[in-house]
Design a protein around this motif. Structure first.
Motif, short mmCIF file in Angstrom:
data_model
loop_
_atom_site.label_atom_id
_atom_site.label_comp_id
_atom_site.label_asym_id
_atom_site.label_seq_id
_atom_site.Cartn_x
_atom_site.Cartn_y
_atom_site.Cartn_z
N UNK A 268 0.70 -1.16 0.05
CA UNK A 268 0.10 -0.10 -0.03
C UNK A 268 0.99 1.21 -0.13
N UNK A 269 1.99 1.07 0.47
CA UNK A 269 3.01 2.35 0.69
C UNK A 269 3.90 2.51 -0.44
N UNK A 270 3.76 1.62 -1.35
CA UNK A 270 4.34 1.62 -2.45
C UNK A 270 4.43 2.93 -3.16
N UNK A 271 3.53 3.67 -3.40
CA UNK A 271 3.34 4.83 -4.12
C UNK A 271 4.32 5.93 -3.51
N UNK A 272 4.10 5.77 -2.03
CA UNK A 272 4.74 6.92 -1.24
C UNK A 272 6.28 6.67 -1.19
N UNK A 273 6.63 5.13 -1.12
CA UNK A 273 8.10 4.84 -1.47
C UNK A 273 8.71 5.20 -2.82
N UNK A 274 7.80 5.13 -3.79
CA UNK A 274 8.27 5.51 -5.03
C UNK A 274 8.54 7.07 -5.16
N UNK A 275 7.61 7.85 -4.66
CA UNK A 275 7.61 9.26 -4.46
C UNK A 275 8.98 9.60 -3.92
N UNK A 276 9.24 9.19 -2.70
CA UNK A 276 10.54 9.39 -1.97
C UNK A 276 11.88 9.00 -2.90
N UNK A 277 11.92 7.79 -2.97
CA UNK A 277 13.17 7.10 -3.67
C UNK A 277 12.99 7.04 -5.17
N UNK A 278 12.00 6.99 -5.87
CA UNK A 278 12.11 6.82 -7.27
C UNK A 278 11.87 8.21 -8.04
N UNK A 279 11.17 9.30 -7.10
CA UNK A 279 10.92 10.59 -7.88
C UNK A 279 11.82 11.61 -7.50
N UNK A 280 11.86 11.93 -6.02
CA UNK A 280 12.55 12.80 -5.38
C UNK A 280 14.03 12.50 -5.67
N UNK A 281 14.42 11.35 -5.10
CA UNK A 281 15.93 10.88 -5.07
C UNK A 281 16.52 11.07 -6.64
N UNK A 282 16.22 10.19 -7.56
CA UNK A 282 16.88 10.51 -8.83
C UNK A 282 16.68 11.68 -9.59
N UNK A 283 15.51 12.29 -9.51
CA UNK A 283 15.17 13.76 -10.15
C UNK A 283 16.09 14.76 -9.47
N UNK A 284 16.23 14.89 -8.21
CA UNK A 284 17.00 16.08 -7.45
C UNK A 284 18.43 15.79 -7.91
N UNK A 285 18.83 14.40 -7.94
CA UNK A 285 20.10 14.42 -7.99
C UNK A 285 20.99 14.45 -9.46
N UNK A 286 19.89 14.20 -10.54
CA UNK A 286 20.14 14.74 -11.78
C UNK A 286 19.99 16.19 -11.91
N UNK A 287 19.10 16.82 -11.37
CA UNK A 287 19.17 18.26 -11.43
C UNK A 287 20.43 19.00 -10.99
N UNK A 288 20.85 18.43 -9.78
CA UNK A 288 22.15 19.04 -8.85
C UNK A 288 23.29 18.67 -9.64
N UNK A 289 23.43 17.33 -10.25
CA UNK A 289 24.69 17.13 -10.93
C UNK A 289 24.57 17.99 -12.50
N UNK A 290 23.55 18.13 -13.01
CA UNK A 290 23.44 18.88 -14.35
C UNK A 290 24.17 20.40 -13.97
N UNK A 291 23.53 20.80 -12.80
CA UNK A 291 23.92 22.25 -12.59
C UNK A 291 25.33 22.42 -12.08
N UNK A 292 25.86 21.42 -11.24
CA UNK A 292 27.30 21.50 -10.93
C UNK A 292 28.35 21.08 -11.98
N UNK A 293 28.11 19.89 -12.54
CA UNK A 293 28.85 19.55 -13.85
C UNK A 293 28.58 19.94 -15.16
N UNK A 294 28.12 21.39 -15.16
CA UNK A 294 27.62 21.62 -16.68
C UNK A 294 28.73 22.24 -17.33
#
Lengths: 289, 320
Positions: free
Chosen positions: B104-130
């Motif tokens: 039941x908590x799969x959606x919440x876990x995906x929000x935290x670890x499959x949406x917030x985590x990879x997307x924020x990592x991608x954006x920060x890496x793109x900005x710093x290593x541009x």
């Protein structure tokens, strides 16, 4: 004829020059983590062979839907009596279906223990204020705190037991067949791929760890271990991407065009309707209690 | 960080399934567009990779170790779209087969670890290593991206757990799900990640990304795709999710005559005339009667019979 004698160094007891041949257990981080996880993973994958029982013979789609309704009911109930009834029913079902109460407990126990530890501080007044029950080291245990923590552990136990029973009574192939009929084909196919490739990559990781162990005479410290971890992770990623390329080419050569087709579902029998009726009864009941 | 079932209320779980549904749809479409038929095996193997690297404990000085979550590596190497799908698959497998994280908590876990985590990592890496970034800037960018990503995910988890006593409790105030309020849940999740797990994730991610770049294996499935839809989507979510979680009162469109009068300044004549005209077979699930419990059981029985009848009719029609 000259008498042949063994040299003295061969008569000595072997010293542990190579950890792989010493027979001793090394307490390194790799041994600890990899071995534990790999054994858990292999056990889970081997659970495809389920014992024969009434639950095991249910049509997978109906079984999955029924379990989902029961898990939802366990999450919705506000009465501990009904949650306890669900837990008892799950344990009884595990015995009736030959899945066994002990394997059920083994699977559900980690979640229950973790929750019990996590819920323990909730018994104190600084988390849950209420009527004082006892005092421990200057902290007050409240009646409301105890009931909140127990209720929380009970709910998690019931849900963990239901999820464990689902896995114990469903063969791997049935599980994915059932999922394929409840979820979009793309997701169930991707999940099935992931499931299969996990085992391949685990073997690669285990092989890498064994190769390192057999080449290592003594521990070289944290930096070397970190570097080894990073290089192996990158290697596993490279292997994953190469395999993905090969698999996609194999799929295209066999006529795959991006659409995942699932076989038509078979008819539901009396047992399936009974199971769905019983699980939906609990689900609807959970709105009121 | 995997939230088990029973920690979040079903309403919260439903909200996060609702949040993740468009994210999954968008990610699957974008991956299909950029990778074509390669998308399916790539996502599955990306998920299997994350699963396997979570098995390794990363050693840190002092004799201790911690395992990676892997979301940041996926976000940086595969790009945000493929990473959303691959991490979701990993979490799905963990929830279904290993009981690590709830169904039941799969959606919440995906929000935290499959949406917030990879997307924020991608954006920060793109900005710093541009631009033409050197090895050091890439190493630092990956470490910073992973540190921020894992801490944002931990913060989101802490907020979700900490909101439970506020939104789901009995009439006496007893928590029905995770019992710790925000002032305990957020520090309990945030501090270990700020001080330890974030450092492990940062160091491990930076080293893995460095090796990945050295080996020349950079896929980044979303390189050609514009990030604007995702950023807009995440922005809207950030604005809406807390409101949805803490919102009290009558659900939209389910107002009574009095509430509608207060909202509109008048009561429409149709509502005035027809409200309460049909009270149902068991109004309010029988709450009004003295035989409340029995009526609840009968309601549940009626509901389950109806559901079985619908499934039966559906299966008959489907066969035709």
């Amino acid at each position: 004829m000259e008498k042949m004698t063994l040299p003295d160094w061969m008569k000595e007891a072997p010293t542990a020059v190579c950890p792989a041949s010493s027979g001793k257990e090394r307490k390194g981080f790799l041994d600890r983590s990899l071995r534990n996880f790999a054994s858990v993973l292999k056990r889970a994958f081997a659970s495809g062979k389920t014992k024969d029982g009434p639950m095991q013979n249910l049509e997978p789609r109906a079984k999955l839907a029924g379990f989902f309704l029961l898990i939802l009911a366990a999450a919705l109930f506000e009465s501990w009596i009904f949650i306890l009834a669900l837990l008892v029913m799950t344990v009884c079902l595990s015995a009736m279906t030959k899945a066994g109460a002990a394997p059920l407990l083994v699977r559900a126990l980690p979640a229950i223990v973790f929750t019990a530890v996590m819920a323990a501080p909730a018994v104190f007044s600084f988390v849950t204020p209420g009527a004082p029950l006892a005092g421990v080291g200057g902290l007050t245990i409240t009646a409301e705190g105890v009931s909140t923590a127990l209720f929380f552990v009970l709910r998690v136990s019931a849900i963990a037991a239901l999820a464990a029973l689902l896995v114990l009574t469903t063969a791997e192939a049935d599980f994915f067949r059932g999922l394929g009929r409840l979820l979009p084909g793309f997701f169930s196919a991707a999940l099935f791929f992931t499931f299969k490739y996990c085992l391949i990559l685990v073997k690669t990781a285990e092989g890498a760890a064994l190769a390192r162990k057999s080449r290592t005479i003594d521990s070289r410290g944290v930096k070397e271990a970190q570097r080894w971890f990073a290089s192996r992770a990158a290697f596993i990623l490279k292997k994953s991407l190469n395999t993905a390329e090969e698999v996609s080419m194999a799929m295209v050569s066999r006529g795959f065009e991006g659409r995942v087709a699932t076989a038509p579902a078979g008819p539901l029998g009396f047992a399936e309707y009974l199971w769905l009726g019983a699980s939906s009864f609990f689900f609807f009941l959970s709105f009121g209690f | 960080m995997h939230i088990p079932d029973g920690y979040l209320s079903p309403a919260t779980c439903a909200v996060f399934y609702g949040v993740m549904a468009p994210a999954w749809y968008l990610a699957s479409k974008k991956t299909e567009k950029t990778l074509g038929v390669k998308g399916l095996p790539l996502m599955a193997l990306g998920a299997a990779f994350t699963f396997v690297i979570q098995m390794f404990n990363f050693p840190v000085p002092g004799g201790t170790s911690g395992h990676m979550a892997g979301g940041a590596v996926l976000g940086i190497v595969l790009g945000p779209w493929a990473a959303i799908m691959a991490m979701s698959l990993t979490l799905g497998l963990q929830a279904l087969f290993f009981g690590d994280g709830g169904i039941l908590a799969f959606g919440a876990n995906c929000f935290n670890m499959a949406l917030v985590m990879p997307v924020s990592a991608y954006v920060v890496f793109k900005v710093v290593a541009s631009g033409e970034a050197g090895a050091f800037r890439r190493f630092f960018g990956a470490a910073l991206a992973a540190y921020i990503a894992v801490n944002l995910a931990a913060l989101a988890t802490g907020i979700e757990l900490g909101l439970q006593p506020l939104i789901a409790h009995t009439a006496e105030g007893r928590a029905l799900y995770a019992p710790y309020p925000l002032n305990i849940a957020v520090p309990a999740m945030a501090l270990p990640h700020l001080l330890f797990f974030g450092v492990v994730e940062a160091l491990a991610t930076a080293m893995v990304v460095s090796y990945v770049l050295k080996m020349g294996i950079f896929v980044e499935a979303g390189r050609k795709a514009s990030l604007r839809p995702l950023l807009v989507f995440v922005g809207v979510l950030i604005a809406l999710v807390p409101i949805g979680l803490i919102a009290a009162g009558t659900p939209w469109g389910e107002w009574g005559k009095e509430e509608l009068g207060q909202l509109l300044g008048y009561v429409p004549s149709g509502v005035e005339r027809f409200e309460g005209a049909w009270k149902g077979v068991l109004p309010d699930y029988g709450q009004g009667s003295g035989r409340k419990a029995l009526l609840y059981v009968l309601s549940a029985l009626g509901g389950s019979v109806l559901l079985v009848a619908v499934v039966y009719a559906w299966s008959r029609l489907w066969k035709k």
